[in-house]
Each structure stands twice: as C-alpha cells, then as structure tokens.
Design a protein around this motif. Sequence first.
Motif, PDB file in Angstrom:
ATOM      1  N   ILE A   3       0.872  -1.189   0.000  1.00  0.00           N
ATOM      2  CA  ILE A   3       0.000   0.000   0.000  1.00  0.00           C
ATOM      3  C   ILE A   3       0.905   1.235   0.000  1.00  0.00           C
ATOM      4  O   ILE A   3       1.692   1.428   0.921  1.00  0.00           O
ATOM      5  CB  ILE A   3      -0.935   0.004   1.231  1.00  0.00           C
ATOM      6  CG1 ILE A   3      -1.874  -1.212   1.182  1.00  0.00           C
ATOM      7  CG2 ILE A   3      -1.746   1.294   1.282  1.00  0.00           C
ATOM      8  CD1 ILE A   3      -2.801  -1.338   2.367  1.00  0.00           C
ATOM      9  N   PRO A   4       0.805   2.066  -1.040  1.00  0.00           N
ATOM     10  CA  PRO A   4       1.679   3.252  -1.082  1.00  0.00           C
ATOM     11  C   PRO A   4       1.151   4.382  -0.206  1.00  0.00           C
ATOM     12  O   PRO A   4       0.031   4.309   0.333  1.00  0.00           O
ATOM     13  CB  PRO A   4       1.657   3.648  -2.558  1.00  0.00           C
ATOM     14  CG  PRO A   4       0.446   3.031  -3.127  1.00  0.00           C
ATOM     15  CD  PRO A   4      -0.013   1.928  -2.236  1.00  0.00           C
ATOM     16  N   GLY A   6      -0.599   7.745   0.871  1.00  0.00           N
ATOM     17  CA  GLY A   6      -1.751   8.485   0.377  1.00  0.00           C
ATOM     18  C   GLY A   6      -2.938   7.644  -0.044  1.00  0.00           C
ATOM     19  O   GLY A   6      -3.938   8.179  -0.504  1.00  0.00           O
ATOM     20  N   ILE A   7      -2.855   6.329   0.090  1.00  0.00           N
ATOM     21  CA  ILE A   7      -3.984   5.473  -0.312  1.00  0.00           C
ATOM     22  C   ILE A   7      -4.950   5.276   0.855  1.00  0.00           C
ATOM     23  O   ILE A   7      -6.155   5.357   0.684  1.00  0.00           O
ATOM     24  CB  ILE A   7      -3.471   4.110  -0.838  1.00  0.00           C
ATOM     25  CG1 ILE A   7      -2.709   4.298  -2.152  1.00  0.00           C
ATOM     26  CG2 ILE A   7      -4.604   3.112  -0.997  1.00  0.00           C
ATOM     27  CD1 ILE A   7      -3.559   4.647  -3.364  1.00  0.00           C
ATOM     28  N   VAL A 160      -8.225  -1.456   1.226  1.00  0.00           N
ATOM     29  CA  VAL A 160      -8.395  -0.499   0.117  1.00  0.00           C
ATOM     30  C   VAL A 160      -9.851  -0.356  -0.305  1.00  0.00           C
ATOM     31  O   VAL A 160     -10.249   0.694  -0.792  1.00  0.00           O
ATOM     32  CB  VAL A 160      -7.501  -0.851  -1.102  1.00  0.00           C
ATOM     33  CG1 VAL A 160      -6.031  -0.718  -0.753  1.00  0.00           C
ATOM     34  CG2 VAL A 160      -7.799  -2.222  -1.669  1.00  0.00           C
ATOM     35  N   THR A 163     -11.669   2.087   2.090  1.00  0.00           N
ATOM     36  CA  THR A 163     -11.139   3.457   2.204  1.00  0.00           C
ATOM     37  C   THR A 163     -11.078   4.156   0.846  1.00  0.00           C
ATOM     38  O   THR A 163     -10.201   4.977   0.606  1.00  0.00           O
ATOM     39  CB  THR A 163      -9.728   3.436   2.830  1.00  0.00           C
ATOM     40  OG1 THR A 163      -8.891   2.581   2.046  1.00  0.00           O
ATOM     41  CG2 THR A 163      -9.746   2.933   4.258  1.00  0.00           C
ATOM     42  N   PRO A 165     -11.678   6.895  -1.593  1.00  0.00           N
ATOM     43  CA  PRO A 165     -12.038   8.304  -1.358  1.00  0.00           C
ATOM     44  C   PRO A 165     -13.352   8.682  -2.049  1.00  0.00           C
ATOM     45  O   PRO A 165     -13.718   8.098  -3.076  1.00  0.00           O
ATOM     46  CB  PRO A 165     -10.870   9.071  -1.986  1.00  0.00           C
ATOM     47  CG  PRO A 165      -9.773   8.095  -2.142  1.00  0.00           C
ATOM     48  CD  PRO A 165     -10.407   6.761  -2.301  1.00  0.00           C
TER      49      PRO A 165
END
Lengths: 214, 152
Positions: A3-4, A6-7, A160, A163, A165
């Motif tokens: 997971i980079p 800002g994700i 992911v 979350t 956006p």
Amino acid sequence: MHIPDGIVPPAIAIGGYAITGGMIWYSLRKINQFYNPSEEIPRASLLTAAFFVASLIHIPLPPASIHLVLNGLVGVVLGYFAFPAILIGLFFQAVMFQHGGLSTLGVNAAMMGIPAVLSYHLFQFHQWFPTPQRRPLIIFAFLAGAMALALSALIFTALVITTIPAEMNPQLERQGIYLGLVGYSIQAVIEGVFTMLLVSFLQRVKPELLDIKK
Amino acid sequence: MRCLWFLPVAIVFLPAVPVFAHSTVIEHRQTNAIEIRAMYDNGEPMTEAQVTVYAPDNPSDPWLKGITTEDGRFAFVPNPDMEGEWDVKVRKAGHGDFISVPVEGSQQAAQSGKNWQGGGYTTLQKILMAALGVWGFIGTALFFARNRFHQT
C-alpha cells in the motif's frame, strides 16, 4: 500488494504502526527466549535479502504481471524472526524502490508480517505426523506459503475497498480490486508451490534450518 | 433574375451560419497542457486508472477528474492564472501515486519541452541498488556468523 503513501487515511496508517509496534514487542519477547538469539540472525538476514529482492522480480501473468512476496516462506523458515525481517525488508523496499511508503510501513508490515507468523504456526502442524513421512511436510509447506499470501491479499483488499475516497468512482475502483484478488489467488498457489519446493530442498540438504530432525 | 443578387450575399454569409449536416468542424488552439504518464514499476501502463487533479489554491477539492488512456496517459490544461503546485493523484485497485506539477507561466512550460519529468529508476539503477541492498544483508549475516566460522 504494497500500500503506497496516500492510499489509506491517516487513522489507518497510525493504527498500522500501533499493530506493528505490538507485534515487534511480542516477536522480540519470543526471540529473547532463545538460548542465543544472535545465532539466528545470519539466517534471518539472508531471508530478509530474499524478501527484499522478491518484489523486484516480476512474473508475467497475462493480462498483468505479479511479483513474489514470499512472506509465507519467510514465516516458515524464520518463525518469530519473520516479523522484524519483513519490517526491515519493507523499510528498504519503500526507501529504495518506493514499493509501499513510509507512512504505510506499519500497515504493510502488519499486513504481510502477521500472516507470516501464522504460516509458521500452520507449518508446525506437520510435526503431528511421524517424522519419516515427507508428504505432510510438503503439504503444510504449500499451505503455509499459499495461506500467508492469501491472507495478506484479503487484508489488502479489505483495507483499500473500505477506504475508497469520496471523489473517486467507487464502482470502477472496486472492479479493479476484485480483478486484483483473482490475480492474488493465482499468486497464492505460485507462492505455495515455491515454498513447498524450497522446504523440500532444505529438508534434504539442511533440515536443521527448518528445525526438522532428519 | 431579381433574386440572383441574393445568392452571392448568401454565399458570403454561409460559413457564419451553423451547419448541422454533412460536414464537421474541428477547431484547435495551442495551449500549455500537462500530460502525465502513469505506469507500474515494471513499465506496464496503468490503463483506465482514476486521475484526480487538485489546483494549487484548493488541495482538498478536486479541480478535475478523469481516467487514463490505454497507454496510461492523461492530459489537462491548468488554469494559467493559478500558478503553483498542481497535485495529480492516480489510483487503480489500491495502487497509485501522486505527483506535484509546478505551473509557473508559459515560459516555464515551454522550457519543459517534450521530455518526461519525474518517473522512477532505470533497470540498471534498480539492479545496482538491489545488489547493494542484498550485499548489506549478506554482510550482516557474515558479521553475526563470524563466531561460528572461528569455532569451526
């Protein structure tokens, strides 16, 4: 799988660091119970090196490609050393190759490290069978390797998918995540086979690395 | 004959009238667009990834949203009045990255030219870095194994 930055939202990133902190404390406590913990460090270093470079090796799996994670293998061979080894490997992957991120280092370590420790315990079930039998050892090695990757993929998917956006198209993103999950299931089989082959090899040439009596 | 005078007048004014059949009109104008190219670390393009662009004056609300092409590209024309860092976020299936593109007027954009800026390392650089990293781990292993070597 990584997971980079800002994700995930900051709360998840901080939570990941909290879980990783707890797991490191628990792992070091277990390691400290060894007669001579520093004896295990050479093996842990070499497995960390393997984990570190594994993410750079891409295996073509049309229409995309995957890279090995090897957290199951690290867990099977290192036991409680696996969690610190994975944390160190992830740190260098993030700093040198931007695989993952520093803010998500805790999340990634928990996501890959906890399944690695669980895979170690799963692999230990082979001891329930009489030692001369090789088949249980190989079967549990496969299960441990595949389970660690599959569990990490499930945690990744859950993180992911919950979350996404608000400014993004959730349907399009979910579609990509589910498609990725299919790829991870194939990768789990590949990692299981890889773990199985390596454990089989180690059992023949150096069984003490697996804490197995020849 | 009386109505023939109307013909040249009509021809003169004809192009100004909107045409709804047969022909199409494509207009163009030159602008300073920003084009991004999103790809995975193995060089594979991020096709149909979601792109969110944030203007320098409002980094929380998206200024523009879009999707990358099949070769992972996305272009947009920033408002030239808004100079500063334009943040571009690309995400697909939980993978992604963000980049800040400085916009400092037309002269700066012209200097940037067609060269891609940003991006990752070359394959050779990656191999070298990986080799150095692995050597560090091997060195650690050898350091802690030194007592074992002395004993044998």
